[in-house]
Design a protein around this motif. Structure first.
Motif, short mmCIF file in Angstrom:
data_model
loop_
_atom_site.label_atom_id
_atom_site.label_comp_id
_atom_site.label_asym_id
_atom_site.label_seq_id
_atom_site.Cartn_x
_atom_site.Cartn_y
_atom_site.Cartn_z
N THR A 156 0.81 -1.22 0.00
CA THR A 156 0.00 0.00 0.00
C THR A 156 0.85 1.26 0.00
OG1 THR A 156 -1.77 -1.16 1.19
CG2 THR A 156 -1.84 1.24 1.20
N PHE A 157 1.87 1.29 0.85
CA PHE A 157 2.68 2.49 0.98
C PHE A 157 3.96 2.45 0.14
CE2 PHE A 157 -0.02 2.38 4.68
CZ PHE A 157 -0.41 3.70 4.82
N LYS A 158 4.18 1.31 -0.53
CA LYS A 158 5.31 1.16 -1.46
C LYS A 158 6.65 1.45 -0.80
CE LYS A 158 2.06 0.56 -4.49
NZ LYS A 158 1.63 -0.81 -4.84
N LEU A 159 6.79 1.06 0.45
CA LEU A 159 8.05 1.30 1.16
C LEU A 159 9.11 0.31 0.69
CD1 LEU A 159 6.95 2.03 4.82
CD2 LEU A 159 7.50 3.65 3.02
N GLN A 160 10.32 0.80 0.53
CA GLN A 160 11.44 -0.03 0.13
C GLN A 160 12.49 -0.02 1.25
OE1 GLN A 160 11.32 -1.77 -2.76
NE2 GLN A 160 9.29 -0.86 -3.13
N HIS A 161 13.36 -1.02 1.23
CA HIS A 161 14.48 -1.09 2.18
C HIS A 161 14.01 -1.06 3.64
CE1 HIS A 161 16.73 -0.33 -1.45
NE2 HIS A 161 16.19 0.86 -1.58
N THR A 162 12.93 -1.76 3.91
CA THR A 162 12.45 -1.84 5.29
C THR A 162 13.27 -2.83 6.10
OG1 THR A 162 10.80 -3.46 4.58
CG2 THR A 162 10.09 -1.17 4.75
N HIS A 163 13.28 -2.60 7.39
CA HIS A 163 14.02 -3.46 8.33
C HIS A 163 13.07 -3.89 9.44
CE1 HIS A 163 17.33 -4.89 10.91
NE2 HIS A 163 16.67 -4.28 11.89
N LEU A 164 12.98 -5.17 9.68
CA LEU A 164 12.14 -5.71 10.75
C LEU A 164 12.99 -5.96 11.98
CD1 LEU A 164 9.51 -7.01 11.88
CD2 LEU A 164 10.28 -9.16 10.84
N ASP A 165 12.57 -5.41 13.09
CA ASP A 165 13.26 -5.60 14.37
C ASP A 165 12.39 -6.48 15.26
OD1 ASP A 165 15.70 -4.89 15.71
OD2 ASP A 165 14.48 -3.80 17.17
N LEU A 166 12.95 -7.57 15.79
CA LEU A 166 12.22 -8.51 16.61
C LEU A 166 12.81 -8.58 18.02
CD1 LEU A 166 11.84 -11.53 14.14
CD2 LEU A 166 10.02 -9.98 14.88
N GLY A 167 11.94 -8.75 18.98
CA GLY A 167 12.36 -8.97 20.36
C GLY A 167 11.34 -9.83 21.08
N HIS A 168 11.63 -10.16 22.32
CA HIS A 168 10.70 -10.98 23.11
C HIS A 168 10.92 -10.65 24.58
CE1 HIS A 168 8.40 -14.28 24.67
NE2 HIS A 168 8.21 -14.81 23.47
N VAL A 169 9.90 -10.03 25.20
CA VAL A 169 10.04 -9.62 26.60
C VAL A 169 10.14 -10.83 27.52
CG1 VAL A 169 8.84 -7.44 26.26
CG2 VAL A 169 7.54 -9.46 26.93
N GLY A 170 9.75 -12.02 27.02
CA GLY A 170 9.78 -13.20 27.86
C GLY A 170 11.18 -13.60 28.29
N LEU A 171 12.20 -13.24 27.52
CA LEU A 171 13.57 -13.58 27.91
C LEU A 171 13.96 -12.84 29.18
CD1 LEU A 171 15.26 -13.56 24.38
CD2 LEU A 171 14.71 -15.55 25.77
N PHE A 172 13.74 -11.54 29.18
CA PHE A 172 14.09 -10.75 30.37
C PHE A 172 13.17 -11.08 31.54
CE2 PHE A 172 13.56 -6.63 32.74
CZ PHE A 172 14.79 -6.68 33.39
N LYS A 173 11.86 -11.20 31.28
CA LYS A 173 10.93 -11.48 32.37
C LYS A 173 11.21 -12.83 33.03
CE LYS A 173 6.91 -8.74 30.94
NZ LYS A 173 5.49 -8.76 30.55
N SER A 174 11.50 -13.83 32.22
CA SER A 174 11.76 -15.15 32.78
C SER A 174 13.07 -15.18 33.55
CB SER A 174 11.77 -16.22 31.69
OG SER A 174 12.77 -15.95 30.72
N LEU A 175 14.06 -14.42 33.07
CA LEU A 175 15.35 -14.37 33.77
C LEU A 175 15.21 -13.62 35.09
CD1 LEU A 175 18.28 -15.15 33.77
CD2 LEU A 175 18.81 -13.15 32.34
N VAL A 176 14.42 -12.57 35.10
CA VAL A 176 14.15 -11.85 36.35
C VAL A 176 13.49 -12.78 37.36
CG1 VAL A 176 12.68 -10.06 37.39
CG2 VAL A 176 14.05 -9.55 35.36
N LYS A 177 12.51 -13.55 36.91
CA LYS A 177 11.81 -14.48 37.79
C LYS A 177 12.75 -15.58 38.27
CE LYS A 177 7.66 -17.36 38.03
NZ LYS A 177 6.45 -17.84 37.29
N TYR A 178 13.57 -16.10 37.36
CA TYR A 178 14.51 -17.18 37.72
C TYR A 178 15.51 -16.70 38.76
CZ TYR A 178 18.07 -20.81 37.14
OH TYR A 178 18.97 -21.82 37.36
N ALA A 179 15.98 -15.45 38.60
CA ALA A 179 16.97 -14.91 39.54
C ALA A 179 16.34 -14.33 40.79
CB ALA A 179 17.79 -13.82 38.84
N GLN A 180 15.00 -14.26 40.83
CA GLN A 180 14.25 -13.73 41.97
C GLN A 180 14.69 -12.31 42.32
OE1 GLN A 180 14.76 -16.72 45.06
NE2 GLN A 180 13.15 -18.00 44.20
N LEU A 181 14.79 -11.48 41.29
CA LEU A 181 15.18 -10.09 41.51
C LEU A 181 14.04 -9.28 42.11
CD1 LEU A 181 17.22 -8.89 38.38
CD2 LEU A 181 18.04 -9.92 40.50
N ASP A 182 14.38 -8.29 42.91
CA ASP A 182 13.36 -7.38 43.43
C ASP A 182 13.04 -6.33 42.37
OD1 ASP A 182 15.34 -5.34 43.54
OD2 ASP A 182 15.92 -5.98 45.55
#
Length: 391
Positions: A156-182
């Motif tokens: 629709t917008f005819k954009l070229q040279h786009t870049h997709l950025d991916l992340g997942h908050v579950g990595l940080f959230k699960s590590l916080v829970k695993y480490a029992q951080l306050d």
């Protein structure tokens, strides 16, 4: 207020003039048609609601609550909120107003209002367009949403040279829970990750449980292979952490199958709207622009506030930002005044052919239509359209 100031608008609020409004409206229609073809049903939501409805999202995202205007309803005396985002309203529709079984797909477009400009945009009145999918928790739903987002921007917008950025908050959230951080240390790490402050991160994590893993999460946030190599075996064995990691890997693979030429990047510590998102996050960037043109992610359970928690994923964009500096010359045909049958027929035919035609009023001449580009003139007994030559 002096008359000389009555035309001024508040900061962050602007008119959209014809040459750009025509572009925006055309692309808005095309966007909604594209989403409809993908099975996303259009909904309209009210500009203002009781604040309790809009708080379904703001309870998990204090940033949204801060940018929401609030007023007192003179009819009921209750507090109203002016929508700063349309997702809570669509969640209300899915949970209570239109509670269908199975997967529900919705799209929307409308102006939202912010108390302050967000990110680097000067506007407080974005024209938000988005799509959301409710009722499916699989990776396939997130992949569909990313595919729809990419298709919209490319087709629709005819954009070229786009870049997709991916992340997942579950990595940080699960590590916080695993480490029992306050909460204090969680907020501190969140801030360091957002600022990409690796030297500070290295110093801080030396005193934390699983500190080396938190440092590696930031150090290798864009390289899953290197990240897995440097993380501890115990963290990699954590079910929640490994599940989030696998979701990222699968998503990258499936998007590459659909978009083999697409540039894809990873940032596992990109934690925007951290308290709102529950899983995968995605954003589209283009060269020479710091802010994403479209972004979204998973926000499971959003309908809980309305008594029906459902898995959900979606994206949104600002049409004003997507159409920035795009203008379209408006061709206007001027026809003389008169009621002659052949003249009226020629005007009707020109309009049917897609031209904008203005018929002069009374004794007006061409100067009364300063933006005219063509005239309807009588030549050899036929009405023909002639371009107005610039002087």
């Amino acid at each position: 207020m002096p008359i000389s100031e009555t035309w001024l608008l508040p900061d962050g609020v602007a008119d959209v003039l014809p040459e750009q409004a025509q572009v925006i409206e055309s692309l808005r229609r095309q966007s909604l048609d594209f989403l409809a073809q993908r099975g996303y049903q259009l909904v309209y939501t009210p500009f203002i609601e009781y604040i309790e409805s809009l708080s379904s999202l703001s309870e998990a995202n204090q940033d949204l609550d801060l940018v929401s205007f609030k007023v007192i309803d003179q009819m009921s005396g209750r507090l109203l909120g002016i929508r700063a985002d349309m997702t809570p309203q669509v969640a209300r529709i899915d949970a209570h107003v239109h509670p269908i079984e199975g997967v529900a797909r919705y799209c929307y477009s409308g102006t939202v209002l912010h108390t302050k400009p967000q990110n680097s945009s000067p506007s407080r009145t974005p024209l938000q367009l988005g799509a959301e999918l409710y009722g499916h928790q699989s990776i396939a739903a997130d992949v569909e949403m990313i595919d729809v987002m990419l298709g919209l921007l490319h087709n629709t917008f005819k954009l070229q040279h786009t870049h997709l950025d991916l992340g997942h908050v579950g990595l940080f959230k699960s590590l916080v829970k695993y480490a029992q951080l306050d909460q204090d240390n969680e907020r501190l790490l969140h801030d360091l990750y957002q600022r990409k402050a690796l030297p500070e991160l290295e110093a801080v994590t030396k005193t934390l449980p699983c500190g080396q893993d938190f440092y590696m999460l930031g150090r290798y946030s864009g390289d899953l292979i290197a990240l897995e190599t440097h993380l501890s075996a115990d963290v990699l064995a954590d079910v929640a952490f490994s599940d989030a990691l696998q979701v990222l890997k699968t998503t990258v693979f499936e998007i590459q199958q659909r978009w083999p030429k697409l540039s894809i990047g990873l940032d596992v510590v990109e934690l925007r709207s951290y308290h709102y998102h529950t899983g995968l996050m995605y954003a589209i960037y283009v060269p020479n622009r710091a802010e994403p043109l479209a972004q979204g992610g998973r926000y499971d359970g959003i309908g809980q506030h309305f008594g029906r928690a459902r898995p959900a994923t979606g994206f949104s964009c600002d049409l004003y930002a997507l159409c920035a500096r795009q203008f379209e010359k408006i061709d206007t045909v001027v026809a003389p005044a008169g009621l002659e049958k052949d003249l009226i027929g020629a005007i009707a035919q020109a309009r049917q052919d897609g031209h904008a035609v203005v018929q002069l009023l009374g004794s007006d001449d061409l100067s009364s239509v300063p933006f005219a580009t063509h005239v309807l003139a009588l030549q050899q007994g036929q009405w023909v359209m002639k371009k107005i030559e610039s002087v």
